[in-house]
Design an enzyme around this catalytic site. Structure first.
Site, PDB file in Angstrom:
ATOM      1  N   SER A  76      -6.755   7.116   4.609  1.00  0.00           N
ATOM      2  CA  SER A  76      -6.214   5.770   4.463  1.00  0.00           C
ATOM      3  C   SER A  76      -6.701   4.931   5.619  1.00  0.00           C
ATOM      4  O   SER A  76      -7.219   5.453   6.593  1.00  0.00           O
ATOM      5  CB  SER A  76      -4.691   5.793   4.444  1.00  0.00           C
ATOM      6  OG  SER A  76      -4.199   6.201   5.697  1.00  0.00           O
ATOM      7  N   THR A  94      -0.163  -3.233  11.349  1.00  0.00           N
ATOM      8  CA  THR A  94      -1.100  -3.304  10.225  1.00  0.00           C
ATOM      9  C   THR A  94      -0.401  -3.923   9.136  1.00  0.00           C
ATOM     10  O   THR A  94       0.332  -3.267   8.407  1.00  0.00           O
ATOM     11  CB  THR A  94      -1.467  -1.979   9.610  1.00  0.00           C
ATOM     12  OG1 THR A  94      -2.223  -1.318  10.516  1.00  0.00           O
ATOM     13  CG2 THR A  94      -2.266  -2.158   8.340  1.00  0.00           C
ATOM     14  N   GLU A 112       5.957   4.737   7.426  1.00  0.00           N
ATOM     15  CA  GLU A 112       5.545   5.988   6.789  1.00  0.00           C
ATOM     16  C   GLU A 112       6.244   7.204   7.373  1.00  0.00           C
ATOM     17  O   GLU A 112       6.080   7.541   8.536  1.00  0.00           O
ATOM     18  CB  GLU A 112       4.026   6.172   6.974  1.00  0.00           C
ATOM     19  CG  GLU A 112       3.209   5.239   6.121  1.00  0.00           C
ATOM     20  CD  GLU A 112       1.734   5.224   6.514  1.00  0.00           C
ATOM     21  OE1 GLU A 112       1.378   5.920   7.484  1.00  0.00           O
ATOM     22  OE2 GLU A 112       0.967   4.513   5.855  1.00  0.00           O
ATOM     23  N   LYS A 168       3.549  -6.958   4.058  1.00  0.00           N
ATOM     24  CA  LYS A 168       3.344  -5.551   3.714  1.00  0.00           C
ATOM     25  C   LYS A 168       2.972  -4.809   4.981  1.00  0.00           C
ATOM     26  O   LYS A 168       2.423  -5.390   5.919  1.00  0.00           O
ATOM     27  CB  LYS A 168       2.267  -5.365   2.647  1.00  0.00           C
ATOM     28  CG  LYS A 168       0.853  -5.685   3.030  1.00  0.00           C
ATOM     29  CD  LYS A 168       0.085  -4.708   3.861  1.00  0.00           C
ATOM     30  CE  LYS A 168       0.197  -3.285   3.402  1.00  0.00           C
ATOM     31  NZ  LYS A 168      -0.648  -2.432   4.349  1.00  0.00           N
ATOM     32  N   THR A 220       0.869  -1.185   0.000  1.00  0.00           N
ATOM     33  CA  THR A 220       0.000   0.000   0.000  1.00  0.00           C
ATOM     34  C   THR A 220       0.906   1.235   0.000  1.00  0.00           C
ATOM     35  O   THR A 220       1.341   1.665  -1.062  1.00  0.00           O
ATOM     36  CB  THR A 220      -0.967   0.013   1.202  1.00  0.00           C
ATOM     37  OG1 THR A 220      -0.228  -0.132   2.406  1.00  0.00           O
ATOM     38  CG2 THR A 220      -1.987  -1.097   1.080  1.00  0.00           C
ATOM     39  N   ASN A 260      -0.252  11.210   6.938  1.00  0.00           N
ATOM     40  CA  ASN A 260      -1.462  10.770   7.622  1.00  0.00           C
ATOM     41  C   ASN A 260      -2.531  11.843   7.761  1.00  0.00           C
ATOM     42  O   ASN A 260      -3.577  11.602   8.348  1.00  0.00           O
ATOM     43  CB  ASN A 260      -1.095  10.180   8.982  1.00  0.00           C
ATOM     44  CG  ASN A 260      -0.374   8.852   8.815  1.00  0.00           C
ATOM     45  OD1 ASN A 260      -0.970   7.890   8.327  1.00  0.00           O
ATOM     46  ND2 ASN A 260       0.889   8.808   9.153  1.00  0.00           N
TER      47      ASN A 260
END
Lengths: 393, 393
Positions: free
Chosen positions: A393, A185, A265, A174, A148, A388
């Site tokens: 998302s 996640t 991220e 992932k 993702t 974010n």
């Protein structure tokens, strides 16, 4: 090498059209046997996606022949219709492979609360089935299709030597951000050609996730879709000792977990928080978790500031019942420099160079026992806030 | 109007030179009686500053004649020398006022782990004592001298009508960021001319802080120096009913708490998280706390995105033992728009306008009981990361 490294497995990664970007979004991993042993660990979140509801039931008998995974939609909070979508996906795989739907696990990742483009997903399944292969390229294609916000596919492989030959354990994962307690996640599929029964697979997987993925805590968020699957084909004809299997599965999970942290991220530092000399492992973990959850600590690391006061302040938030220690005996080291000794200033923070590399080691010595735990997290950066806040998302 | 609003109190705020900026950094609040009732609540952090250690002992007898507060240094993790500094400060106040040091409470805020410029602090005390006054300007000066990253001084006043006359409750607070459970990083002094004993003062203060400051959770961090002091002079000659006193102290604390949230470091939204229809108040608070701790929720609000999936995902992390509810019955409203009903999408998030004002109301309906709690937090912004990474604090 990835999920196709072990004998008895084929994989594929194709574009079903779920993602607006048009990049690959559908992965299929098939266990051709002779055994079809399966075990799985799911998120402990009480709000779970339809694929988790489906797969929990499907794996209960300790067997699975395939896992279908998609990015471009998490299928969470989507009601009865969402569950039908997950079921339809399993049925499509069953039809394409000539197996039963109950032997197909489903895993999805993406935005919560929006129905999947299920017709695209179902239409993509035969395409994926048609491109199944047992080579490296197929494993990499599958690992790529589940990405993702990941910037790179994540794979790992380990082998075990046994009197009956070599056993291989391979995996893909992932996840980037929202890495949290009791699973990040993330979606993860591990394959092995070991000849093992469901109980052995389950024991190895649970031990491995507890010591790896459960100790990654990027931002304290716990996903609704986390799924880790282990499938064993028995194709090597060799049965490793339980401890050897657990060690190899743990090594694959640890490798993948480190890759998740490295790709989190917007992070600019990977932070290893080690708590030593705790009374118990749980006590050490609670202290490490308290430090890893501090935005103030994480923002300081982003600013290359080894701010031990903020670290000590977090350590102090853990109750005495959970982690006995004397606040006046705490030592804190950052990258090997003991900036705090016995609860007060010691070596100069100026000796700590946090700008030199992405890796940061924080060690908190509780002087209370002999248990030790390391937890992995990231720093808090402008890029994290941007990623974010700038899109859903 | 502030700590000088109630009869029997004088205050001062001066520059002792602790702050490099040269702005006021030393405040003094004196209770001239006739009563000298005092109560205090401190951080529950196990790592505490020397001023907290000192003041915990000093307030044990339920009496205090003065509180001395400084910014420009927290005097935390500073060892025996730091405790001597806190003691010397109390002694300096005692000498200047002709009272006993054990009747002087000390509170400090600023960087952790560094010794104070104690000689400057001690030298500043007679200056502060010499400028004590009972007017508005003196109250504002004291409120200004305790500011650190605060952009405005925070004060509040309420009155209680009794058969024996009017009772006044006034207060001042500092704190911006690091607002957390069981007290924000903050110093707060509340004064009243009510004629009450230590037990009544203590009961009113504990009830007030539990329902106000303990429900502000800006960034999950808990300070090592949090101190809330209530002093009662008895100068009004009136003794309010316990419930009336508690209500007035709670109102002053609530007013100050809201001002803290509004001035939190780098925030662009103030978020009120209300959890309704929980089985118990503790259950509601646990769910609200889980939502308030999510960087993903907070970053989404910064981006004006009413991302209910992230909210639901946080609600789901609370265990069933702590908060019973059915995940398929959860409703989520943002600014009055029910974006999630029965665990799934409902009204369009496009109907929610988060850009119009700083205030955001998130309501989570658990449909499990009749308890309700509101918790206050802020969004996660670039400015927060900047403020907390760009300099040590």
């Amino acid at each position: 090498m990835s999920v196709t490294a072990a004998q008895g497995f084929r994989a594929a990664g194709v574009t079903a059209g779920l993602k607006a970007s048009g990049t690959p979004d559908l992965a299929l991993v098939v266990n051709d046997g002779p055994r079809h042993t399966a075990a799985a660990v799911f998120t402990t979140n009480r709000v779970v996606g339809a694929p988790v509801m489906w797969s929990r039931q499907a794996v209960k008998d300790g067997a699975a022949r395939a896992v279908v995974l998609n990015s471009g939609g998490a299928n969470v909070c989507t009601g009865p219709g969402g569950f039908q979508d997950a079921h339809a996906t399993a049925e499509a795989v069953a039809e394409a492979l000539g197996i039963g739907a109950i032997d197909v696990l489903v895993a999805s990742t993406g935005l919560i609360g929006v129905r999947l483009a299920a017709e695209k997903l179902v239409a993509g399944v035969p395409v994926a089935a048609g491109s199944l292969a047992d080579d490296d390229a197929a494993g990499t294609a599958a690992a790529t299709a589940i990405m993702t916000t990941d910037t790179v596919p994540k794979t790992a492989v380990r082998t075990i030597e046994t009197p009956d030959g070599t056993v291989t354990v391979g995996g893909m994962a992932k996840g980037a951000g929202m890495l949290a307690p009791a699973l990040a996640t993330m979606l993860c599929v591990i394959t092995t050609d070991a000849d093992v029964d469901p109980a052995a697979a389950d024991a190895a997987l649970r031990s491995a996730t507890r010591e790896t993925f459960d100790r990654v805590d990027s931002d304290g968020a716990m996903s609704t879709s986390d799924t880790v699957v282990l499938m064993a084909s028995g194709a090597s004809g060799a049965t490793p000792e339980p401890a050897a299997l657990t060690a190899a599965v743990t090594a694959v999970c640890a490798d993948l977990a480190r890759q998740l942290v490295a790709d989190a991220e917007g992070a600019s530092h990977e932070i290893a928080i080690t708590v030593t000399n705790a009374t118990t492992e749980d006590a050490a973990l609670a202290v490490a978790r308290a430090v890893s959850r501090s935005n103030l600590v994480k923002a300081a690391i982003f600013g290359n500031d080894p701010n031990w006061g903020r670290i000590l302040s977090q350590v102090g938030t853990v109750s005495e019942e959970v982690a006995p220690f004397d606040p006046l005996e705490l030592d804190v080291s950052v990258n090997g420099v003991m900036v705090c000794k016995a609860g007060g200033a010691h070596e100069s923070p100026d000796k700590v160079d946090l700008g030199a590399s992405r890796g940061v080691d924080i060690t908190v010595d509780l002087h209370a026992g002999d248990a030790e735990v390391t937890l992995w997290t990231n720093d808090l950066t402008h890029a994290y806030v941007h990623e974010n806040s700038a899109y859903s998302s």
